[in-house]
Structure formats: structure tokens, C-alpha cells
Design an enzyme around this catalytic site. Structure first.
Site, PDB file in Angstrom:
ATOM      1  N   HIS A   1     108.644  80.510 -13.064  1.00 48.08           N
ATOM      2  CA  HIS A   1     107.982  80.815 -14.344  1.00 48.08           C
ATOM      3  C   HIS A   1     108.109  82.314 -14.592  1.00 48.08           C
ATOM      4  CE1 HIS A   1     104.190  80.078 -17.061  1.00 48.08           C
ATOM      5  NE2 HIS A   1     105.010  80.979 -17.600  1.00 48.08           N
TER       6      HIS A   1
ATOM      7  N   HIS B   1     104.611  74.946 -21.313  1.00 53.25           N
ATOM      8  CA  HIS B   1     103.351  75.652 -21.095  1.00 53.25           C
ATOM      9  C   HIS B   1     102.230  74.749 -21.622  1.00 53.25           C
ATOM     10  CE1 HIS B   1     105.886  79.100 -20.480  1.00 53.25           C
ATOM     11  NE2 HIS B   1     104.894  79.964 -20.447  1.00 53.25           N
TER      12      HIS B   1
ATOM     13  N   GLU C   1      97.012  76.754 -20.407  1.00 53.35           N
ATOM     14  CA  GLU C   1      96.819  78.184 -20.127  1.00 53.35           C
ATOM     15  C   GLU C   1      95.575  78.595 -20.923  1.00 53.35           C
ATOM     16  OE1 GLU C   1      99.856  80.722 -21.819  1.00 53.35           O
ATOM     17  OE2 GLU C   1      99.265  82.461 -20.618  1.00 53.35           O
TER      18      GLU C   1
ATOM     19  N   ASP D   1     105.455  85.321 -14.580  1.00 56.05           N
ATOM     20  CA  ASP D   1     105.333  85.127 -16.035  1.00 56.05           C
ATOM     21  C   ASP D   1     106.065  86.225 -16.811  1.00 56.05           C
ATOM     22  OD1 ASP D   1     104.604  83.683 -18.259  1.00 56.05           O
ATOM     23  OD2 ASP D   1     102.473  84.146 -18.171  1.00 56.05           O
ATOM     24  N   ASP D   2     105.414  87.371 -17.021  1.00 55.31           N
ATOM     25  CA  ASP D   2     106.007  88.498 -17.755  1.00 55.31           C
ATOM     26  C   ASP D   2     105.726  89.768 -16.952  1.00 55.31           C
ATOM     27  OD1 ASP D   2     106.719  87.170 -20.503  1.00 55.31           O
ATOM     28  OD2 ASP D   2     104.701  86.479 -19.997  1.00 55.31           O
TER      29      ASP D   2
HETATM   30  N1  HPA Z   1     102.396  81.966 -22.544  1.00 54.06           N
HETATM   31  C1  HPA Z   1     102.985  81.558 -23.665  1.00 54.06           C
HETATM   32  N2  HPA Z   1     104.084  82.106 -24.134  1.00 54.06           N
HETATM   33  C2  HPA Z   1     104.648  83.099 -23.457  1.00 54.06           C
HETATM   34  C3  HPA Z   1     104.096  83.569 -22.296  1.00 54.06           C
HETATM   35  C4  HPA Z   1     102.913  82.975 -21.811  1.00 54.06           C
HETATM   36  O1  HPA Z   1     102.336  83.333 -20.774  1.00 54.06           O
HETATM   37  N3  HPA Z   1     104.907  84.566 -21.881  1.00 54.06           N
HETATM   38  C5  HPA Z   1     105.904  84.682 -22.751  1.00 54.06           C
HETATM   39  N4  HPA Z   1     105.751  83.796 -23.724  1.00 54.06           N
HETATM   40 ZN    ZN Z   2     104.810  81.825 -19.445  1.00 53.33          ZN
END
Ligand code: HPA
Ligand code: ZN
Length: 344
Positions: free
Chosen positions: A22, A202, A205, A283-284
Site C-alpha cells: 500500500h 480503499h 479508512e 501509504d504516502d
Molecule cells: N486514502 C485515499 N486516497 C489516497 C490515499 C489515502 O490514504 N493516499 C493517496 N490517495
Molecule cells: Zn492509500
């Protein structure tokens, strides 16, 4: 302040082989690279400096992050930009002993700005091939549809992608979750399923457990990205355990986007205790305070009930949950066993 972590456990977390499942490649774009690419491409940025940009990384929820994330991606114009971004990620991943990465990319973020799909995927695919040769990292690409855009836009993106089918293994669903439930993309995912693509999304979250149910029952996904809100619904947990559906959890992201107030309050130990196939991911990483090892270290430091056995389980799950061939999974798992035996 993060509490101290036992040195031997820290070393094991950092050196154990692992897969990352991810990671949004656009979310690996560090402020320094954003500025370098802006200069190379003559793109004006609304921030005076790297420091000013980094100072803007104070998020209150998913949308507050996405606004800055899409602005950062605006510097990506040429094939070389996509290559350089992914190559920077791979070099960083190698340091963290990532042996396999399944990487999300958001083509609509680029095609909507007039960047051809071919430019995006050729740059990314070139970095993937280079990572295999120069770093020994295997990787795959997963195309994410932006869920705040329409079903029609997703279908158009799929059409643009199909000539490049050999360069990606699956599709996912990302961007703003609330108000954009999985079922909005039922027909697109049905088509992707017919095409033999792997499916992930996703869900859970920020969105409710119902979004996880529908990702499973309407989209037929094989993994849930995040999924941390599943614990609100015991029947859903039973389903995820029974079907061994992996969750790609991203602890630093969850804290930065206020899904959990603190790392000490993260539900990772409860997810593991429930018998879920949990993995740890970044994630990012450029936006959320660290790459995958930083996620492992901060999570284990803040949650002292997590042990060496949990570290093994999480790394083992990352291979089990990947879309790699069984022989690769067996090979990486043997290397993981050796790392743990050597550290006994
Ligand atoms: N959630 C949803 N979209 C996204 C995310 C995330 O954590 N990171 C990059 N796009
Ligand atoms: Zn993500």
C-alpha cells in the site's frame, strides 16, 4: 515523543525482508523532488520553499491531505519525472529491506492535466524494470481509480490503460472515501474482473464498515486497503478472517489523517488479535512522516504489547497477501525465517 524501542527488536523490524502493498507512488514525492521537478518543468508552485511546503503538511482529515497531494503531483509532466519519482522510492525501499512492492498510481491525476497515460506508465514501468536489475526489488503496478470522479471517467481511464495491460496487474480505488461508496464503481470493477485484473479498494479508512462489506460483496476485491474500521462490526471481522482477506494498514497515515488520535491508540494490536491478515505499509511516505520501516518502528515503540512474534507475522503476511507467484512468496518467506533464526 515516541517511547524507546528495544534495540534488538528495532534491528529486526528494520532488516527483516518485507513486501510493501500500500504505497501511492505520487505520495512518495518528497518536497525536494517536487521543487526540483517544478524547476525542471517550469511549473510555478504556491510555496516559496521546501520548508514552506513541508510546513503545510498538517492535516486534519483525508481531504485536507488530498488537496496538497494533488497539488504536489502537478509538477509531474514528462516520462522522466515519473521514472525519477518511482526510482527515488525504490532506492528508499531498498534501505528498508523491501523485496517486493505493489505500487498504486493515480492516472487520472495526470491525464486530467493533459499528461498522456503512456507518459505515466512508461516512466513508472521503466523504474520498475530498473529496480529489478539494480536493486533486486520486484514490483508491480496497480492502477487506482479516483472515487471522487465519475464511473464514466473510470471507464475512460480503463480504456486508455488497456493497451498497456502488460504493465499493471490490477486496479484499486482511492481518493475521498466519504460519499463515494464502492458500489459507485460496481460496473467498472466487474469489467476489470472479466479482464482478469487483481482487485483491491480503499475502504474503512474514514468510511464505515458498510463500505468494506460492499468492497467485498459488490466489487469482489481481494484485499482491503486500510480497513481499520472493520472492528466496529464483529460480523465483518468474522467474514474477513474466514476468507483471509488481507488488510493493508498504514499506521503513520492513520495518525496523520486523524483516523486515530495517537499511535498508542491505534487498533493494530486488536486487528492482529482478531486473527486478521494485517500488513504494515507507508501509504504516502513523503507526506506522513516516514517509509515502511518508520511505520514499523513507531508502531512497535508506541504499542509495547507488540512483540517479535507480531513482527514476524506482519512480514509473513506481507508476502502471503501479495499477488506474487507462490515460488517468490516461498523464497521471501524462507529469507524471513533465516533473518529471525539469525536474530534468535
Ligand atoms: N486514502 C485515499 N486516497 C489516497 C490515499 C489515502 O490514504 N493516499 C493517496 N490517495
Ligand atoms: Zn492509500
Amino acid at each position: 515523543m515516541t517511547p524507546p524501542l528495544d534495540e534488538a527488536l528495532r534491528a529486526l523490524l528494520c532488516t527483516m525482508p518485507k513486501a510493501e502493498l500500500h504505497i501511492h507512488i505520487e505520495g512518495s514525492l518528497e518536497p525536494e523532488l517536487i521543487f526540483a521537478l517544478a524547476q525542471r518543468n517550469g511549473v510555478a508552485l504556491p510555496y516559496a520553499s521546501v520548508e514552506a511546503l513541508r510546513a503545510a503538511y498538517a492535516f486534519t482529515d483525508l481531504q485536507s491531505f488530498l488537496d496538497i497531494y494533488y497539488a504536489g503531483a502537478s509538477v509531474l509532466l514528462e516520462e522522466a519525472d515519473f521514472h525519477d519519482m518511482a526510482w527515488a522510492y525504490f532506492q528508499r525501499a531498498a534501505v528498508d529491506h523491501v523485496v517486493h512492492a505493489e505500487m498504486f498510481f493515480d492516472p487520472q491525476t495526470h491525464t486530467e492535466r493533459g499528461v498522456p497515460f503512456a507518459t505515466v506508465i512508461q516512466g513508472l514501468a521503466r523504474a520498475c524494470a530498473r529496480a529489478r536489475v539494480e536493486l533486486g526489488i520486484s514490483s508491480e503496478l496497480i492502477l487506482c481509480f479516483l472515487r471522487h470522479l465519475s464511473e464514466e471517467a473510470a471507464f475512460a481511464t480503463l480504456e486508455q490503460a488497456l493497451p498497456w495491460r502488460q504493465h499493471f496487474i490490477g486496479v484499486g480505488l482511492d481518493s475521498g472515501e466519504r460519499g463515494n461508496p464502492p458500489e459507485k464503481f460496481a460496473r467498472v470493477f466487474a469489467r476489470c474482473r472479466e479482464l482478469g485484473l487483481h482487485l483491491v479498494a480503499h475502504a474503512g479508512e474514514e468510511g464505515p464498515p458498510a463500505y468494506i462489506w460492499n468492497a467485498l460483496d459488490v466489487l469482489h476485491v481481494q484485499r482491503i486497503d486500510h480497513g481499520v474500521r472493520c472492528l466496529e462490526d464483529p460480523a465483518l471481522v468474522r467474514r474477513l478472517v474466514a476468507d483471509a482477506v488481507p488488510l493493508t494498514v498504514c499506521p503513520l497515515s492513520n495518525v496523520k489523517l486523524c483516523v486515530f488520535k495517537t499511535m498508542a491508540g491505534h487498533n493494530l494490536p486488536a486487528l492482529l488479535a482478531a486473527g486478521l491478515c494485517v500488513t504494515v505499509n507507508s501509504d504516502d511516505p513523503a507526506y506522513f512522516g516516514g517509509y515502511v520501516n518508520q511505520n514499523f518502528v513507531e508502531t512497535f515503540a508506541s504499542l509495547p504489547q507488540l512483540t517479535r512474534q507480531h513482527a514476524y507475522t506482519l512480514a509473513r503476511n506481507s508476502f502471503k497477501a501479495s499477488f506474487a507467484p507462490p515460488e517468490d512468496k516461498a523464497h521471501w518467506t524462507a529469507a524471513l525465517d533465516s533473518a529471525f533464526a539469525a536474530a534468535a
